[in-house]
Design an enzyme around this catalytic site. Structure first.
Site, PDB file in Angstrom:
ATOM      1  N   HIS A  88      -0.275  -4.598   3.551  1.00 26.18           N
ATOM      2  CA  HIS A  88      -0.934  -4.679   2.245  1.00 26.18           C
ATOM      3  C   HIS A  88       0.107  -4.363   1.163  1.00 26.18           C
ATOM      4  O   HIS A  88       0.855  -3.391   1.298  1.00 26.18           O
ATOM      5  CB  HIS A  88      -2.090  -3.678   2.175  1.00 26.18           C
ATOM      6  CG  HIS A  88      -2.805  -3.733   0.866  1.00 26.18           C
ATOM      7  ND1 HIS A  88      -3.643  -4.777   0.523  1.00 26.18           N
ATOM      8  CD2 HIS A  88      -2.783  -2.907  -0.207  1.00 26.18           C
ATOM      9  CE1 HIS A  88      -4.117  -4.578  -0.694  1.00 26.18           C
ATOM     10  NE2 HIS A  88      -3.610  -3.445  -1.151  1.00 26.18           N
ATOM     11  N   GLY A 117       3.435 -17.341   4.769  1.00 21.50           N
ATOM     12  CA  GLY A 117       3.938 -16.779   6.022  1.00 21.50           C
ATOM     13  C   GLY A 117       5.300 -16.130   5.968  1.00 21.50           C
ATOM     14  O   GLY A 117       6.011 -16.081   6.977  1.00 21.50           O
ATOM     15  N   ASN A 160      -2.042  -4.555   9.829  1.00 19.94           N
ATOM     16  CA  ASN A 160      -2.071  -5.391   8.620  1.00 19.94           C
ATOM     17  C   ASN A 160      -1.022  -4.884   7.648  1.00 19.94           C
ATOM     18  O   ASN A 160      -0.691  -3.702   7.649  1.00 19.94           O
ATOM     19  CB  ASN A 160      -3.461  -5.295   7.966  1.00 19.94           C
ATOM     20  CG  ASN A 160      -3.560  -6.117   6.689  1.00 19.94           C
ATOM     21  OD1 ASN A 160      -3.166  -7.291   6.664  1.00 19.94           O
ATOM     22  ND2 ASN A 160      -4.070  -5.515   5.625  1.00 19.94           N
TER      23      ASN A 160
HETATM   24  C1  GRF Z   1       1.766 -10.337   1.322  1.00 20.22           C
HETATM   25  O1  GRF Z   1       2.013  -9.803   0.060  1.00 20.22           O
HETATM   26  C2  GRF Z   1       0.957  -9.394   2.164  1.00 20.22           C
HETATM   27  O2  GRF Z   1       1.246  -8.058   1.891  1.00 20.22           O
HETATM   28  C3  GRF Z   1      -0.456  -9.720   1.749  1.00 20.22           C
HETATM   29  O3  GRF Z   1      -0.463 -11.108   1.578  1.00 20.22           O
HETATM   30  C4  GRF Z   1       0.854 -11.558   1.270  1.00 20.22           C
HETATM   31  C5  GRF Z   1       1.210 -12.577   2.290  1.00 20.22           C
HETATM   32  O4  GRF Z   1       2.464 -13.163   2.030  1.00 20.22           O
HETATM   33  N1  GRF Z   1      -1.393  -9.212   2.714  1.00 20.22           N
HETATM   34  P1  GRF Z   1       3.174 -14.011   3.168  1.00 20.22           P
HETATM   35  O5  GRF Z   1       2.186 -15.105   3.577  1.00 20.22           O
HETATM   36  O6  GRF Z   1       3.515 -13.094   4.283  1.00 20.22           O
HETATM   37  O7  GRF Z   1       4.396 -14.588   2.510  1.00 20.22           O
END
Ligand code: GRF
Length: 211
Positions: free
Chosen positions: A112, A14, A110
């Site tokens: 990515h 998170g 989202n």
């Molecule tokens: C991030 O790298 C995001 O881009 C991808 O999953 C990861 C989540 O990391 N979709 P976090 O839980 O926000 O630290």
């Protein structure tokens, strides 16, 4: 203008959720994070959200077996009950059906960890290194039924250095993620993003890359 009510959906640590929560502490920020939902009960991010005084809910997908839509209907009921206006996916590791995506057309975004449309899917940093890419980065986009597709709102780029490993590259990209996700949510919450011919215009212009 009233601040938009936002739910952040997570499955893990998170850190992007925290970046959004921090940004929304500014009373002039156009969105407030009112709910964090996880499909995993021990997601680290849940504790971090609670520490920030944000309501958290777990909707465990395993309760619904293979019935993805039943899981999504339970999720949707929570989102509606909390009067959510915008959803931010932040490391939410469930593929969504066209039904749920359709409920949130233009209101679900989202992040990515790649410069889409390159490197959709998992292990993006290792794949960027293996491909000899010179640039890498992160993308915030509207969610459409196809995974890691959808109109691009904001991108942030980093140069790949010769000594980079998966870990060093991931760390630099994560910093970019934490910067661009609050920027993108701001733009969406302020109603400044329009989708024209499948592409985002911001204040009427093609979106700029932020590096
Ligand atoms: C991030 O790298 C995001 O881009 C991808 O999953 C990861 C989540 O990391 N979709 P976090 O839980 O926000 O630290």
């Amino acid at each position: 203008m009233a601040r938009k009510r936002v739910a952040v959906l997570i499955s893990g640590r998170g850190s992007n959720m925290v970046a959004l929560i921090e940004a929304a502490k500014d009373p002039t920020y156009p969105a407030e994070i009112v709910l964090v939902v996880s499909n995993v009960s021990d997601a680290k991010g849940l504790e971090r959200a609670q520490a920030g005084g944000i309501k958290t809910i777990v909707v465990d997908h395993r309760r619904f077996g293979r019935d993805r839509e039943a899981f999504e209907r339970a999720l949707q009921a929570e989102l509606v009950a909390h009067q959510i206006e915008i959803i931010c996916l932040a490391g939410f590791m469930r593929l969504l059906t066209p039904w749920l995506v359709g409920q949130w057309n233009g209101r679900m975004i989202n992040i990515h960890p790649a410069l889409l449309p390159a490197f959709k899917g998992l292990d993006t940093h290792a794949r960027a290194l293996a491909a000899g890419a010179k640039q890498h980065g992160a993308t915030v986009h509207f969610v459409v039924p196809e995974m890691d597709s959808g109109p691009i709102i904001v991108q942030g780029a980093v140069a790949i250095a010769s000594g980079d490993t998966e870990a060093t590259l991931a760390a630099r990209v994560l910093e970019v993620e934490h910067r661009i996700y609050p920027q993108a949510l701001r733009l969406v919450a302020e109603g400044r993003v329009n989708i024209v011919d499948g592409k985002c215009l911001i204040d009427g212009s093609p979106a700029a890359t932020i590096s």
